[in-house]
Design a protein around this motif. Structure first.
Motif, PDB file in Angstrom:
ATOM      1  N   TYR A  78      17.679  16.004 -20.564  1.00 32.70           N
ATOM      2  CA  TYR A  78      18.630  16.535 -19.586  1.00 32.70           C
ATOM      3  C   TYR A  78      19.250  17.814 -20.113  1.00 32.70           C
ATOM      4  CZ  TYR A  78      23.292  16.948 -17.409  1.00 32.70           C
ATOM      5  OH  TYR A  78      24.431  17.422 -16.802  1.00 32.70           O
ATOM      6  N   ILE A  79      19.276  18.826 -19.265  1.00 33.84           N
ATOM      7  CA  ILE A  79      19.959  20.079 -19.603  1.00 33.84           C
ATOM      8  C   ILE A  79      20.977  20.380 -18.513  1.00 33.84           C
ATOM      9  CG2 ILE A  79      19.725  22.541 -20.029  1.00 33.84           C
ATOM     10  CD1 ILE A  79      16.975  22.059 -21.081  1.00 33.84           C
ATOM     11  N   PRO A  80      22.265  20.362 -18.842  1.00 34.85           N
ATOM     12  CA  PRO A  80      23.298  20.660 -17.842  1.00 34.85           C
ATOM     13  C   PRO A  80      23.347  22.147 -17.521  1.00 34.85           C
ATOM     14  CG  PRO A  80      24.300  20.309 -19.977  1.00 34.85           C
ATOM     15  CD  PRO A  80      22.837  20.017 -20.140  1.00 34.85           C
ATOM     16  N   ASP A  81      24.163  22.509 -16.538  1.00 34.05           N
ATOM     17  CA  ASP A  81      24.232  23.911 -16.134  1.00 34.05           C
ATOM     18  C   ASP A  81      24.905  24.781 -17.186  1.00 34.05           C
ATOM     19  OD1 ASP A  81      26.668  22.691 -15.733  1.00 34.05           O
ATOM     20  OD2 ASP A  81      27.096  23.683 -13.829  1.00 34.05           O
ATOM     21  N   ASN A  82      25.714  24.186 -18.036  1.00 31.13           N
ATOM     22  CA  ASN A  82      26.364  24.937 -19.110  1.00 31.13           C
ATOM     23  C   ASN A  82      26.297  24.106 -20.389  1.00 31.13           C
ATOM     24  OD1 ASN A  82      27.783  26.940 -20.455  1.00 31.13           O
ATOM     25  ND2 ASN A  82      29.781  26.138 -19.844  1.00 31.13           N
ATOM     26  N   PHE A 160      17.735  28.193 -14.639  1.00 24.94           N
ATOM     27  CA  PHE A 160      17.368  29.602 -14.757  1.00 24.94           C
ATOM     28  C   PHE A 160      18.570  30.528 -14.941  1.00 24.94           C
ATOM     29  CE2 PHE A 160      13.938  27.516 -12.442  1.00 24.94           C
ATOM     30  CZ  PHE A 160      12.852  27.890 -13.214  1.00 24.94           C
ATOM     31  N   VAL A 161      19.781  29.967 -14.823  1.00 27.58           N
ATOM     32  CA  VAL A 161      20.982  30.773 -14.991  1.00 27.58           C
ATOM     33  C   VAL A 161      21.084  31.235 -16.447  1.00 27.58           C
ATOM     34  CG1 VAL A 161      23.506  30.775 -14.944  1.00 27.58           C
ATOM     35  CG2 VAL A 161      22.226  29.618 -13.133  1.00 27.58           C
ATOM     36  N   GLY A 162      21.242  32.532 -16.648  1.00 26.09           N
ATOM     37  CA  GLY A 162      21.411  33.064 -18.002  1.00 26.09           C
ATOM     38  C   GLY A 162      20.126  33.424 -18.713  1.00 26.09           C
ATOM     39  N   SER A 168      12.467  33.077 -18.011  1.00 20.06           N
ATOM     40  CA  SER A 168      12.325  32.352 -16.742  1.00 20.06           C
ATOM     41  C   SER A 168      10.855  32.074 -16.448  1.00 20.06           C
ATOM     42  CB  SER A 168      12.945  33.153 -15.598  1.00 20.06           C
ATOM     43  OG  SER A 168      14.342  33.269 -15.751  1.00 20.06           O
ATOM     44  N   PHE A 169      10.016  33.077 -16.710  1.00 17.30           N
ATOM     45  CA  PHE A 169       8.573  32.899 -16.505  1.00 17.30           C
ATOM     46  C   PHE A 169       8.029  31.821 -17.431  1.00 17.30           C
ATOM     47  CE2 PHE A 169       4.214  33.905 -17.797  1.00 17.30           C
ATOM     48  CZ  PHE A 169       3.565  33.885 -16.558  1.00 17.30           C
ATOM     49  N   VAL A 170       8.418  31.873 -18.696  1.00 14.85           N
ATOM     50  CA  VAL A 170       7.953  30.883 -19.671  1.00 14.85           C
ATOM     51  C   VAL A 170       8.411  29.484 -19.264  1.00 14.85           C
ATOM     52  CG1 VAL A 170       8.162  30.089 -22.070  1.00 14.85           C
ATOM     53  CG2 VAL A 170       7.818  32.512 -21.579  1.00 14.85           C
ATOM     54  N   LEU A 171       9.663  29.370 -18.828  1.00 15.25           N
ATOM     55  CA  LEU A 171      10.173  28.064 -18.416  1.00 15.25           C
ATOM     56  C   LEU A 171       9.361  27.502 -17.258  1.00 15.25           C
ATOM     57  CD1 LEU A 171      12.132  25.721 -18.383  1.00 15.25           C
ATOM     58  CD2 LEU A 171      13.753  27.155 -17.104  1.00 15.25           C
ATOM     59  N   LYS A 172       9.061  28.325 -16.273  1.00 17.95           N
ATOM     60  CA  LYS A 172       8.259  27.850 -15.142  1.00 17.95           C
ATOM     61  C   LYS A 172       6.876  27.385 -15.601  1.00 17.95           C
ATOM     62  CE  LYS A 172       9.537  31.608 -12.796  1.00 17.95           C
ATOM     63  NZ  LYS A 172       9.630  32.672 -11.758  1.00 17.95           N
ATOM     64  N   GLN A 173       6.278  28.108 -16.536  1.00 23.69           N
ATOM     65  CA  GLN A 173       4.968  27.707 -17.059  1.00 23.69           C
ATOM     66  C   GLN A 173       5.056  26.383 -17.801  1.00 23.69           C
ATOM     67  OE1 GLN A 173       3.422  30.073 -14.960  1.00 23.69           O
ATOM     68  NE2 GLN A 173       1.853  29.494 -16.455  1.00 23.69           N
ATOM     69  N   LYS A 174       6.110  26.229 -18.609  1.00 18.50           N
ATOM     70  CA  LYS A 174       6.288  24.992 -19.367  1.00 18.50           C
ATOM     71  C   LYS A 174       6.525  23.808 -18.433  1.00 18.50           C
ATOM     72  CE  LYS A 174       5.791  26.608 -23.505  1.00 18.50           C
ATOM     73  NZ  LYS A 174       4.595  26.205 -24.289  1.00 18.50           N
ATOM     74  N   MET A 175       7.255  24.037 -17.365  1.00 17.54           N
ATOM     75  CA  MET A 175       7.498  22.978 -16.384  1.00 17.54           C
ATOM     76  C   MET A 175       6.180  22.516 -15.757  1.00 17.54           C
ATOM     77  SD  MET A 175      10.985  24.557 -14.668  1.00 17.54           S
ATOM     78  CE  MET A 175      11.265  23.302 -13.408  1.00 17.54           C
ATOM     79  N   LYS A 176       5.343  23.477 -15.402  1.00 21.95           N
ATOM     80  CA  LYS A 176       4.045  23.144 -14.814  1.00 21.95           C
ATOM     81  C   LYS A 176       3.160  22.399 -15.806  1.00 21.95           C
ATOM     82  CE  LYS A 176       4.010  27.160 -11.689  1.00 21.95           C
ATOM     83  NZ  LYS A 176       3.376  28.469 -11.401  1.00 21.95           N
ATOM     84  N   THR A 189      18.800  24.031  -8.142  1.00 26.58           N
ATOM     85  CA  THR A 189      18.778  25.492  -8.245  1.00 26.58           C
ATOM     86  C   THR A 189      19.340  26.113  -6.982  1.00 26.58           C
ATOM     87  OG1 THR A 189      17.361  27.426  -8.620  1.00 26.58           O
ATOM     88  CG2 THR A 189      16.421  25.653  -7.314  1.00 26.58           C
ATOM     89  N   HIS A 190      19.919  27.306  -7.146  1.00 28.41           N
ATOM     90  CA  HIS A 190      20.323  28.120  -6.000  1.00 28.41           C
ATOM     91  C   HIS A 190      19.281  29.198  -5.700  1.00 28.41           C
ATOM     92  CE1 HIS A 190      24.211  26.340  -5.438  1.00 28.41           C
ATOM     93  NE2 HIS A 190      24.606  26.611  -6.671  1.00 28.41           N
ATOM     94  N   VAL A 191      18.279  29.300  -6.565  1.00 27.09           N
ATOM     95  CA  VAL A 191      17.246  30.329  -6.396  1.00 27.09           C
ATOM     96  C   VAL A 191      16.150  29.733  -5.517  1.00 27.09           C
ATOM     97  CG1 VAL A 191      15.776  32.002  -7.554  1.00 27.09           C
ATOM     98  CG2 VAL A 191      17.819  31.139  -8.714  1.00 27.09           C
TER      99      VAL A 191
END
Length: 233
Positions: A78-82, A160-162, A168-176, A189-191
């Motif tokens: 789990y990763i919180p927003d802050n 993706f905030v911050g 952000s690109f790397v995170l999306k790849q890791k998620m996939k 997400t708000h994006v």
């Protein structure tokens, strides 16, 4: 992997969640969308065992977060927003701590940490104390800690905030990649453009109720973008 059945949560006389029902299958990315104050973070904190809830059931891989919390948390990240992490230790020591908590094989830990650190471009910061890092760098260290033990369920609140565009690109790849290996991801997400491109399914929460819960392909097939649909609500 994740089942939320009739989830209800109140703070005093204020009912925040009014019977939430969500199902996230193995290997899928599920987006959770809503205005500020709609109940997204409350739902997430109930999923990961931080908040208790008044009614309903949350199952992670068939186990109840209420009665089998430790078993659930063994297979979850789990990763919180802050994210607040230990400020006075080095980044590498934080990651070793996470590895020890999840009892990872010692001979694999260094290799995994180094690879993830290279992917997120923080390998030169591992020896720095966390308090010396920027918000974005701290976020990257926390993400590395989450991916380190390859959780079956990854729960992210505004991940993706911050982050800079490369991270952000790397995170999306890791998620996939994580989902390609059978894990599931639940994130808010708000994006909305990111959610539309990344998610298999989404739910929109409004005033504590799910007003839409559908497959992304079905939403797009109706001729609307996720942003247009959300704004129309």
């Amino acid at each position: 992997m994740l089942q939320i059945n009739n989830l209800k949560k109140s703070y005093g006389d204020k009912e925040v969640l009014k019977g939430i029902n969500i199902n996230v299958d193995d290997g899928k990315i599920f987006g959770f969308i809503g205005h500020n104050g709609s109940g997204k973070t409350t739902t997430i904190k109930a999923i990961v065992g931080i908040h208790d809830f008044n009614e309903g059931e949350i199952l992670i891989d068939g186990k109840s977060i209420k009665t089998q919390a430790i078993e659930c948390k063994k297979i979850m990240a789990y990763i919180p927003d802050n994210p607040d992490i230990y400020e006075n230790i080095k980044a590498i020591d934080y990651l070793y701590f996470i590895a020890n908590v999840f009892q990872l094989e010692k001979n694999m830990v260094d290799t995994k940490i180094l690879q993830l650190a290279k992917d997120f471009e923080v390998e030169n910061c591992l020896g720095d104390k966390i308090k010396a890092l920027s918000h974005g760098m701290k976020q990257k260290i926390v993400l590395i800690g989450a991916f380190l033990h390859e959780p079956k369920l990854l729960v992210l609140d505004e991940p993706f905030v911050g982050l800079d565009p490369k991270a952000s690109f790397v995170l999306k790849q890791k998620m996939k990649e994580l989902c390609a290996n059978g894990s599931s991801i639940f994130f808010s997400t708000h994006v909305l453009e990111v959610a539309q491109k990344l998610c298999d399914s989404v739910a929109i929460l409004k005033d504590g109720k799910i007003v839409l819960n559908d497959n992304i392909d079905k939403i797009i097939a109706k001729g609307q973008t996720l942003e247009e649909l959300f704004l129309g609500m």
